[in-house]
Design a protein around this motif. Structure first.
Motif, PDB file in Angstrom:
ATOM      1  N   ALA A  46       0.858  -1.186   0.000  1.00  0.00           N
ATOM      2  CA  ALA A  46       0.000   0.000   0.000  1.00  0.00           C
ATOM      3  C   ALA A  46       0.889   1.230   0.000  1.00  0.00           C
ATOM      4  CB  ALA A  46      -0.912  -0.012   1.219  1.00  0.00           C
ATOM      5  N   GLU A  47       0.345   2.312  -0.460  1.00  0.00           N
ATOM      6  CA  GLU A  47       1.149   3.500  -0.704  1.00  0.00           C
ATOM      7  C   GLU A  47       1.571   4.240   0.561  1.00  0.00           C
ATOM      8  OE1 GLU A  47       0.654   7.275  -3.651  1.00  0.00           O
ATOM      9  OE2 GLU A  47      -1.060   6.550  -2.571  1.00  0.00           O
ATOM     10  N   GLU A  48       0.782   4.233   1.613  1.00  0.00           N
ATOM     11  CA  GLU A  48       0.982   5.080   2.783  1.00  0.00           C
ATOM     12  C   GLU A  48       2.423   5.095   3.298  1.00  0.00           C
ATOM     13  OE1 GLU A  48      -1.884   3.270   5.218  1.00  0.00           O
ATOM     14  OE2 GLU A  48      -3.517   4.476   4.466  1.00  0.00           O
ATOM     15  N   THR A  49       2.742   4.295   4.277  1.00  0.00           N
ATOM     16  CA  THR A  49       4.089   4.308   4.845  1.00  0.00           C
ATOM     17  C   THR A  49       5.076   3.539   3.981  1.00  0.00           C
ATOM     18  OG1 THR A  49       3.525   2.441   6.241  1.00  0.00           O
ATOM     19  CG2 THR A  49       3.318   4.620   7.208  1.00  0.00           C
ATOM     20  N   HIS A  50       4.591   2.640   3.151  1.00  0.00           N
ATOM     21  CA  HIS A  50       5.469   1.901   2.256  1.00  0.00           C
ATOM     22  C   HIS A  50       6.280   2.859   1.394  1.00  0.00           C
ATOM     23  CE1 HIS A  50       6.833  -0.809  -0.909  1.00  0.00           C
ATOM     24  NE2 HIS A  50       6.346   0.076  -1.756  1.00  0.00           N
ATOM     25  N   MET A  51       5.608   3.832   0.836  1.00  0.00           N
ATOM     26  CA  MET A  51       6.260   4.756  -0.083  1.00  0.00           C
ATOM     27  C   MET A  51       7.306   5.622   0.613  1.00  0.00           C
ATOM     28  SD  MET A  51       4.198   6.726  -2.929  1.00  0.00           S
ATOM     29  CE  MET A  51       4.881   8.156  -3.651  1.00  0.00           C
ATOM     30  N   LEU A  52       7.083   5.937   1.870  1.00  0.00           N
ATOM     31  CA  LEU A  52       8.036   6.767   2.604  1.00  0.00           C
ATOM     32  C   LEU A  52       9.235   5.993   3.127  1.00  0.00           C
ATOM     33  CD1 LEU A  52       5.597   8.948   4.725  1.00  0.00           C
ATOM     34  CD2 LEU A  52       6.963   9.678   2.771  1.00  0.00           C
ATOM     35  N   PHE A  53       9.026   4.726   3.503  1.00  0.00           N
ATOM     36  CA  PHE A  53      10.085   4.014   4.205  1.00  0.00           C
ATOM     37  C   PHE A  53      10.527   2.701   3.571  1.00  0.00           C
ATOM     38  CE2 PHE A  53       7.588   6.264   7.521  1.00  0.00           C
ATOM     39  CZ  PHE A  53       8.516   7.263   7.751  1.00  0.00           C
ATOM     40  N   LYS A  54       9.670   1.989   2.859  1.00  0.00           N
ATOM     41  CA  LYS A  54      10.014   0.646   2.408  1.00  0.00           C
ATOM     42  C   LYS A  54      10.177   0.498   0.904  1.00  0.00           C
ATOM     43  CE  LYS A  54       7.825  -1.283   6.424  1.00  0.00           C
ATOM     44  NZ  LYS A  54       6.632  -1.856   6.981  1.00  0.00           N
ATOM     45  N   CYS A  55       9.714   1.450   0.132  1.00  0.00           N
ATOM     46  CA  CYS A  55       9.826   1.384  -1.325  1.00  0.00           C
ATOM     47  C   CYS A  55      11.302   1.447  -1.737  1.00  0.00           C
ATOM     48  CB  CYS A  55       9.055   2.534  -1.967  1.00  0.00           C
ATOM     49  SG  CYS A  55       9.108   2.504  -3.773  1.00  0.00           S
ATOM     50  N   VAL A  56      11.615   0.807  -2.851  1.00  0.00           N
ATOM     51  CA  VAL A  56      12.987   0.789  -3.355  1.00  0.00           C
ATOM     52  C   VAL A  56      13.511   2.206  -3.556  1.00  0.00           C
ATOM     53  CG1 VAL A  56      14.427   0.053  -5.291  1.00  0.00           C
ATOM     54  CG2 VAL A  56      12.623  -1.441  -4.445  1.00  0.00           C
ATOM     55  N   ARG A  57      12.672   3.080  -4.085  1.00  0.00           N
ATOM     56  CA  ARG A  57      13.100   4.465  -4.334  1.00  0.00           C
ATOM     57  C   ARG A  57      13.393   5.217  -3.042  1.00  0.00           C
ATOM     58  NH1 ARG A  57       9.877   7.328  -9.167  1.00  0.00           N
ATOM     59  NH2 ARG A  57      11.664   7.186 -10.539  1.00  0.00           N
ATOM     60  N   SER A  58      12.541   5.045  -2.035  1.00  0.00           N
ATOM     61  CA  SER A  58      12.796   5.746  -0.777  1.00  0.00           C
ATOM     62  C   SER A  58      14.017   5.167  -0.079  1.00  0.00           C
ATOM     63  CB  SER A  58      11.570   5.701   0.134  1.00  0.00           C
ATOM     64  OG  SER A  58      11.260   4.384   0.497  1.00  0.00           O
ATOM     65  N   GLY A  66      22.611   8.040   4.552  1.00  0.00           N
ATOM     66  CA  GLY A  66      23.357   7.257   5.532  1.00  0.00           C
ATOM     67  C   GLY A  66      22.542   6.797   6.727  1.00  0.00           C
ATOM     68  N   ILE A  67      21.214   6.782   6.596  1.00  0.00           N
ATOM     69  CA  ILE A  67      20.376   6.381   7.731  1.00  0.00           C
ATOM     70  C   ILE A  67      19.418   5.247   7.370  1.00  0.00           C
ATOM     71  CG2 ILE A  67      20.512   8.588   8.942  1.00  0.00           C
ATOM     72  CD1 ILE A  67      17.787   9.303   7.780  1.00  0.00           C
ATOM     73  N   ALA A  68      19.720   4.504   6.324  1.00  0.00           N
ATOM     74  CA  ALA A  68      18.824   3.435   5.867  1.00  0.00           C
ATOM     75  C   ALA A  68      18.619   2.370   6.940  1.00  0.00           C
ATOM     76  CB  ALA A  68      19.359   2.805   4.591  1.00  0.00           C
ATOM     77  N   ALA A  69      19.691   1.956   7.619  1.00  0.00           N
ATOM     78  CA  ALA A  69      19.566   0.911   8.642  1.00  0.00           C
ATOM     79  C   ALA A  69      18.676   1.380   9.791  1.00  0.00           C
ATOM     80  CB  ALA A  69      20.939   0.518   9.163  1.00  0.00           C
ATOM     81  N   ALA A  74      13.449   1.341  12.604  1.00  0.00           N
ATOM     82  CA  ALA A  74      12.319   2.105  13.148  1.00  0.00           C
ATOM     83  C   ALA A  74      11.007   1.713  12.462  1.00  0.00           C
ATOM     84  CB  ALA A  74      12.572   3.600  12.997  1.00  0.00           C
ATOM     85  N   SER A  75      11.040   1.479  11.155  1.00  0.00           N
ATOM     86  CA  SER A  75       9.799   1.137  10.462  1.00  0.00           C
ATOM     87  C   SER A  75       9.352  -0.292  10.759  1.00  0.00           C
ATOM     88  CB  SER A  75       9.927   1.369   8.957  1.00  0.00           C
ATOM     89  OG  SER A  75      10.882   0.516   8.396  1.00  0.00           O
ATOM     90  N   HIS A  76      10.284  -1.175  11.139  1.00  0.00           N
ATOM     91  CA  HIS A  76       9.888  -2.521  11.558  1.00  0.00           C
ATOM     92  C   HIS A  76       9.337  -2.508  12.976  1.00  0.00           C
ATOM     93  CE1 HIS A  76      11.092  -4.730   8.068  1.00  0.00           C
ATOM     94  NE2 HIS A  76      12.303  -4.214   8.099  1.00  0.00           N
ATOM     95  N   THR A  77       9.848  -1.584  13.800  1.00  0.00           N
ATOM     96  CA  THR A  77       9.383  -1.465  15.175  1.00  0.00           C
ATOM     97  C   THR A  77       7.965  -0.928  15.223  1.00  0.00           C
ATOM     98  OG1 THR A  77      11.644  -0.994  15.860  1.00  0.00           O
ATOM     99  CG2 THR A  77       9.919  -0.442  17.416  1.00  0.00           C
ATOM    100  N   ASP A  78       7.691   0.075  14.379  1.00  0.00           N
ATOM    101  CA  ASP A  78       6.382   0.733  14.377  1.00  0.00           C
ATOM    102  C   ASP A  78       5.890   0.805  12.947  1.00  0.00           C
ATOM    103  OD1 ASP A  78       4.164   2.306  14.857  1.00  0.00           O
ATOM    104  OD2 ASP A  78       5.312   4.158  15.029  1.00  0.00           O
ATOM    105  N   ARG A  79       4.898   0.000  12.610  1.00  0.00           N
ATOM    106  CA  ARG A  79       4.422  -0.084  11.230  1.00  0.00           C
ATOM    107  C   ARG A  79       3.733   1.191  10.761  1.00  0.00           C
ATOM    108  NH1 ARG A  79       1.706  -5.480   9.590  1.00  0.00           N
ATOM    109  NH2 ARG A  79       2.061  -4.426   7.629  1.00  0.00           N
ATOM    110  N   ALA A  80       3.262   2.028  11.675  1.00  0.00           N
ATOM    111  CA  ALA A  80       2.582   3.256  11.278  1.00  0.00           C
ATOM    112  C   ALA A  80       3.559   4.312  10.775  1.00  0.00           C
ATOM    113  CB  ALA A  80       1.784   3.818  12.447  1.00  0.00           C
ATOM    114  N   GLY A  81       4.837   4.141  11.071  1.00  0.00           N
ATOM    115  CA  GLY A  81       5.838   5.086  10.584  1.00  0.00           C
ATOM    116  C   GLY A  81       6.191   6.184  11.552  1.00  0.00           C
ATOM    117  N   SER A  82       5.486   6.301  12.657  1.00  0.00           N
ATOM    118  CA  SER A  82       5.771   7.397  13.586  1.00  0.00           C
ATOM    119  C   SER A  82       7.148   7.262  14.221  1.00  0.00           C
ATOM    120  CB  SER A  82       4.693   7.511  14.651  1.00  0.00           C
ATOM    121  OG  SER A  82       4.543   6.305  15.346  1.00  0.00           O
TER     122      SER A  82
END
Length: 89
Positions: A46-58, A66-69, A74-82
């Motif tokens: 889905a587009e919501e948090t995927h596009m900000l944090f999990k998409c290949v482009r993001s 330098g903050i991908a890890a 953080a995105s695995h800890t909290d799926r909402a992205g906060s």
């Protein structure tokens, strides 16, 4: 967040991201406006948090910064992205 020294439009955008209030495809589908809810770049998730944090482009952007890890953790800890947005701030 509201005490940050950034333009008001940035604070409002962050607040809207945290409350799923950005009219992205998946939100528009829920409101019966559009019928495509997948990411427009990779068509996965889905587009919501995927596009900000999990998409290949993001992920390329986070790697360049330098903050991908940290973002991935953080995105695995909290799926909402906060948690990821909190880390960035």
């Amino acid at each position: 967040m509201w005490n940050l020294k950034v333009p008001a439009k940035v604070k409002i955008h962050i607040w809207r991201c945290l409350h799923n209030a950005i009219p992205c495809r998946s939100i528009l589908v829920n409101r019966h406006v559009r019928n495509l809810s997948h990411c427009p770049f990779c068509t996965e998730g889905a587009e919501e948090t995927h596009m900000l944090f999990k998409c290949v482009r993001s992920q390329l952007v986070w790697k360049a910064l330098g903050i991908a890890a940290d973002i991935n953790f953080a995105s695995h800890t909290d799926r909402a992205g906060s948690a990821a947005i909190e880390f960035i701030l």
